[in-house]
Each structure stands twice: as C-alpha cells, then as structure tokens.
Write an enzyme that holds these catalytic residues in place. Structure first.
Site, PDB file in Angstrom:
ATOM      1  N   HIS A 141       0.686  -3.229  11.655  1.00 32.63           N
ATOM      2  CA  HIS A 141       1.896  -3.875  12.177  1.00 32.63           C
ATOM      3  C   HIS A 141       2.181  -3.592  13.651  1.00 32.63           C
ATOM      4  CE1 HIS A 141       2.672  -5.243   8.163  1.00 32.63           C
ATOM      5  NE2 HIS A 141       2.645  -4.010   7.703  1.00 32.63           N
ATOM      6  N   GLN A 191       2.794 -11.208  10.722  1.00 31.37           N
ATOM      7  CA  GLN A 191       3.160  -9.978  10.016  1.00 31.37           C
ATOM      8  C   GLN A 191       2.202  -8.838  10.350  1.00 31.37           C
ATOM      9  OE1 GLN A 191       1.706  -8.683   6.390  1.00 31.37           O
ATOM     10  NE2 GLN A 191       3.622  -8.980   5.264  1.00 31.37           N
ATOM     11  N   SER A 230       5.241  -5.546   3.351  1.00 33.08           N
ATOM     12  CA  SER A 230       3.922  -5.643   3.971  1.00 33.08           C
ATOM     13  C   SER A 230       2.968  -6.405   3.058  1.00 33.08           C
ATOM     14  CB  SER A 230       3.407  -4.246   4.315  1.00 33.08           C
ATOM     15  OG  SER A 230       2.210  -4.306   5.074  1.00 33.08           O
ATOM     16  N   LEU A 231       1.943  -5.750   2.539  1.00 35.67           N
ATOM     17  CA  LEU A 231       1.011  -6.395   1.619  1.00 35.67           C
ATOM     18  C   LEU A 231       1.742  -7.069   0.465  1.00 35.67           C
ATOM     19  CD1 LEU A 231      -1.873  -6.853   0.391  1.00 35.67           C
ATOM     20  CD2 LEU A 231      -1.564  -4.627  -0.708  1.00 35.67           C
ATOM     21  N   ARG A 266      -8.142  -9.687   4.814  1.00 31.18           N
ATOM     22  CA  ARG A 266      -7.130  -9.003   5.630  1.00 31.18           C
ATOM     23  C   ARG A 266      -7.478  -7.535   5.784  1.00 31.18           C
ATOM     24  NH1 ARG A 266      -2.051  -6.313   4.299  1.00 31.18           N
ATOM     25  NH2 ARG A 266      -0.362  -6.811   5.767  1.00 31.18           N
ATOM     26  N   GLN A 316       0.831  -1.199   0.000  1.00 32.10           N
ATOM     27  CA  GLN A 316       0.000   0.000   0.000  1.00 32.10           C
ATOM     28  C   GLN A 316       0.867   1.250   0.000  1.00 32.10           C
ATOM     29  OE1 GLN A 316      -3.074  -1.769   3.082  1.00 32.10           O
ATOM     30  NE2 GLN A 316      -3.840   0.183   2.323  1.00 32.10           N
TER      31      GLN A 316
END
Length: 309
Positions: A199, A248, A90-91, A115, A10
C-alpha cells in the site's frame, strides 16, 4: 436489521483455520473449486500444511480469498440474509467483491495469485518493510513519515483504528520512522514480519501489472454495494472497480473511514466473514454502538443469522 459484512485479509491465516466450521460440504466444495483453478490442493495446505508455506504471500492471498468466500457461501446456505453493505481489509476487498457478485470466483483466484506475485517481484526482499505504530494520531504519523523519509519512500498505509496505524516503505526509512515515532510519543513501533511493503509507492509497478491483467477481465455491477479501501467509495462501473483495485495496491487502507461510512449508512451490526477476529478487534476501537460479530464457526453463523433475520 441493517447489517454489513467485512472480510479479513492477510494476517488472519493459520493452519487449521477452517476446522471450527466442521467437515461442511459447502466449505470443502469451495476449497475444491479453488484447488482446481490453482492447480494444487489448497485444502491440504490450509488444513495440514506448514505455517511457513501458508504464510508465503503467494499462498496466503488465495487461501484467505477462498476462506472468506467459503464462509459467505455457508452463511447463505444456512439461510442468512443478504447484507446491505460489504467491505474487505486490503486483500479482503477481493472476497467482498466476489461475494457481492462483481468478480467470478475463478477470476478472483487468478487475480490475487497474480497480485501476490506482482507484489513480491516489485520489491526485492529486504528492500521494503512495514511497522505498526501505536499511540499517535494520524496527523502525527504523517508528519513522522515526512520527516523520516529523507528522500526514500515512507508512508502511512493502514489506518486500522484510532491510535493504530501501519507505515511502509524502504527498510531504512521505516526503521528511522520507528525511532522518530517513539521520540514523538508513540507507545510502540513494531516492525511487522512481512516481505512486501504493501500500500505504498513501492507497489506502483505491481499496480500496473494488476491493471494490465484486469483489462480484459469481466467485472459485473455488485449485487451488494462494496466500500473500497482506496477512496471509501462505492463503485458500480466495472472500469471504476478495476481502477480502485489497482490504486489499492499503492494507496492507504482507509479502514477507520470505511467503518464510519457503515455507521453513517445506518448499519446496526457488522459480521466478520472468515477465520479470526482481527477486524472485530479493530472495529471495537472505531465504532461505538455498532458491534462486529466474528463468524468464526458454525455456531456464530447461526447466532448472527438469527439476529439479522
């Protein structure tokens, strides 16, 4: 050549972000496949929609997953070699695992949609926040978080590059952290325009929902090793991969260490697979002598293909 692929998350999305790849059948077919799974026209949203709609987490996550997979498929269709390692920010880790063959594309789409929903529902809007702190070392930022938390959640969550760390937690704690960071010598402490404090411990409820959703999901051994954000490790056991994805959500993105792990494995070139150049910019500040080339259009795909063949 020993080279690696990285996938953005993102923040790299924008309306029209796939236009530079041309009206390519591989790209369009990938988006059509995603649209069939999601039940709406993802290509239209990405190509012609509003920035407001695309920037909604529930849309951003499947859009960026699809973009990364589409560009990797185009790379393969153009005769690009298979990289020796992968990682995603991340993503982007979901894009990496999909391209490495660990997750089926349809399963990954459903998973990132869930998610996003779980992240949004875990913390009511306004309760959590994130901010980027520039110009302090990691230890100083951890100390700032400890001091400014005052019984609330405040953690260092994205170790993006030396001197660039993102903090997240309860809104009031993040605000206190920004003030304290500046007092401790930070060049800047900038609130980020997000509605979800990713996170950090506030995402534990979302992580449990994700873990439950993955319980019956098929995960394969990756054909290409993927370095995970949460522990800077490669996992081949499907249950370990699921566990790493769940962790994560409430663990820091250890990007600096992940890129240093690439270098230790002898990686000579990194390709950022997807729209934008955010990871290339971060990696320039992390690695000396290992360039990151952003595959932002068909021409850069061809140039990188020739360099790595």
């Amino acid at each position: 050549m020993n080279f690696a692929f990285v996938f953005p998350g993102q923040g790299s999305q924008s309306v029209g972000m796939m236009a530079a790849y041309g009206d390519n059948a591989v790209i369009r077919d990938t988006f059509d496949e995603a649209s069939g799974v999601l039940g709406f026209d993802l290509w239209d949203m990405v190509a012609n929609g509003s920035a407001e709609a695309l920037n909604q987490t529930i849309n951003t996550q499947p859009a960026m997953l699809t973009a990364g997979v589409a560009v990797y498929r185009l790379w393969c269709a153009q005769g690009g070699a298979v990289p020796s390692l992968m990682a995603g920010h991340s993503l982007g880790e979901y894009s990496a695992l999909t391209c490495a063959g660990a997750l089926a594309f349809s399963d990954a789409l459903k998973l990132v949609r869930l998610r996003a929903e779980a992240m949004q529902s875990a913390v009511p809007e306004g309760v959590g926040a994130m901010a980027a702190v520039l110009g302090l070392d990691d230890a100083a930022i951890r100390a700032v978080c400890s001091e400014a938390a005052q019984g609330e959640v405040l953690e260092a969550v994205n170790f993006n590059s030396p001197g660039q760390v993102v903090i997240a937690g309860n809104t009031a704690a993040v605000n206190r952290g920004c003030v304290l960071a500046k007092e401790k010598g930070a060049k800047r402490a900038l609130p980020l325009p997000v509605s979800v404090p990713s996170h950090c411990a506030l995402m534990l409820p979302a992580a449990e929902k994700l873990r439950a959703a993955m319980a019956a999901m098929a995960v394969s051994v990756p054909a290409v090793p993927v370095i995970h954000n949460a522990d800077v490790a490669v996992h081949n056991d499907p249950e370990a991969i699921k566990d790493a994805l769940a962790r994560q959500l409430h663990s820091p993105v250890r990007w600096v260490e992940s890129m240093q792990a690439f270098q230790k494995q002898g990686v000579e070139l990194i390709a950022e697979c997807g729209p934008g150049k955010i990871l290339a910019g971060l990696n320039k500040r992390i690695l000396d002598g290992v360039p990151t080339w952003a595959l932002v259009d068909t021409a850069t795909i061809m140039e990188t293909r020739d360099k790595t063949s």
